[in-house]
Design a protein around this motif. Structure first.
Motif, PDB file in Angstrom:
ATOM      1  N   UNK A  33       0.812  -1.218   0.000  1.00  0.00           N
ATOM      2  CA  UNK A  33       0.000   0.000   0.000  1.00  0.00           C
ATOM      3  C   UNK A  33       0.846   1.269   0.000  1.00  0.00           C
ATOM      4  N   UNK A  34       2.089   1.128   0.381  1.00  0.00           N
ATOM      5  CA  UNK A  34       3.006   2.275   0.392  1.00  0.00           C
ATOM      6  C   UNK A  34       3.976   2.206  -0.785  1.00  0.00           C
ATOM      7  N   UNK A  57      -5.367   3.037  10.152  1.00  0.00           N
ATOM      8  CA  UNK A  57      -6.813   3.191  10.270  1.00  0.00           C
ATOM      9  C   UNK A  57      -7.552   2.175   9.424  1.00  0.00           C
ATOM     10  N   UNK A  58      -7.056   1.937   8.222  1.00  0.00           N
ATOM     11  CA  UNK A  58      -7.680   0.925   7.365  1.00  0.00           C
ATOM     12  C   UNK A  58      -7.526  -0.460   7.967  1.00  0.00           C
ATOM     13  N   UNK A  63     -10.293  -2.865   6.536  1.00  0.00           N
ATOM     14  CA  UNK A  63     -10.350  -2.532   5.110  1.00  0.00           C
ATOM     15  C   UNK A  63      -9.080  -3.067   4.456  1.00  0.00           C
ATOM     16  N   UNK A  64      -9.250  -3.910   3.464  1.00  0.00           N
ATOM     17  CA  UNK A  64      -8.091  -4.474   2.777  1.00  0.00           C
ATOM     18  C   UNK A  64      -7.286  -3.359   2.139  1.00  0.00           C
TER      19      UNK A  64
END
Length: 65
Positions: A33-34, A57-58, A63-64
């Motif tokens: 994700x980064x 937070x996800x 949250x995938x």
């Protein structure tokens, strides 16, 4: 200011992962994700800390990402 922000980030991470060691390990693993960057590599600036907080937070809300 940076110390307080970093402290807040780690506190939130410990809360989300519910385990200090798991969060510390997660900080040093490349994250898709980064863009394949390890979260620890971007904690030195405000933008990076915000990106990590958003990702946490996800994770917290399942949250995938």
């Amino acid at each position: 200011e940076k110390i307080v922000a970093l402290s807040d980030l780690y506190s939130y991470g410990y809360e989300v992962f519910e385990d200090v060691e798991k969060f510390n390990s997660w900080m040093f693993v490349p994250n898709q994700s980064l863009g394949g960057i390890k979260p620890f590599e971007i904690v030195d600036n405000q933008f990076g800390r915000e990106e990590i907080k958003n990702l946490l937070g996800r994770i917290e809300y399942g949250i995938y990402s």
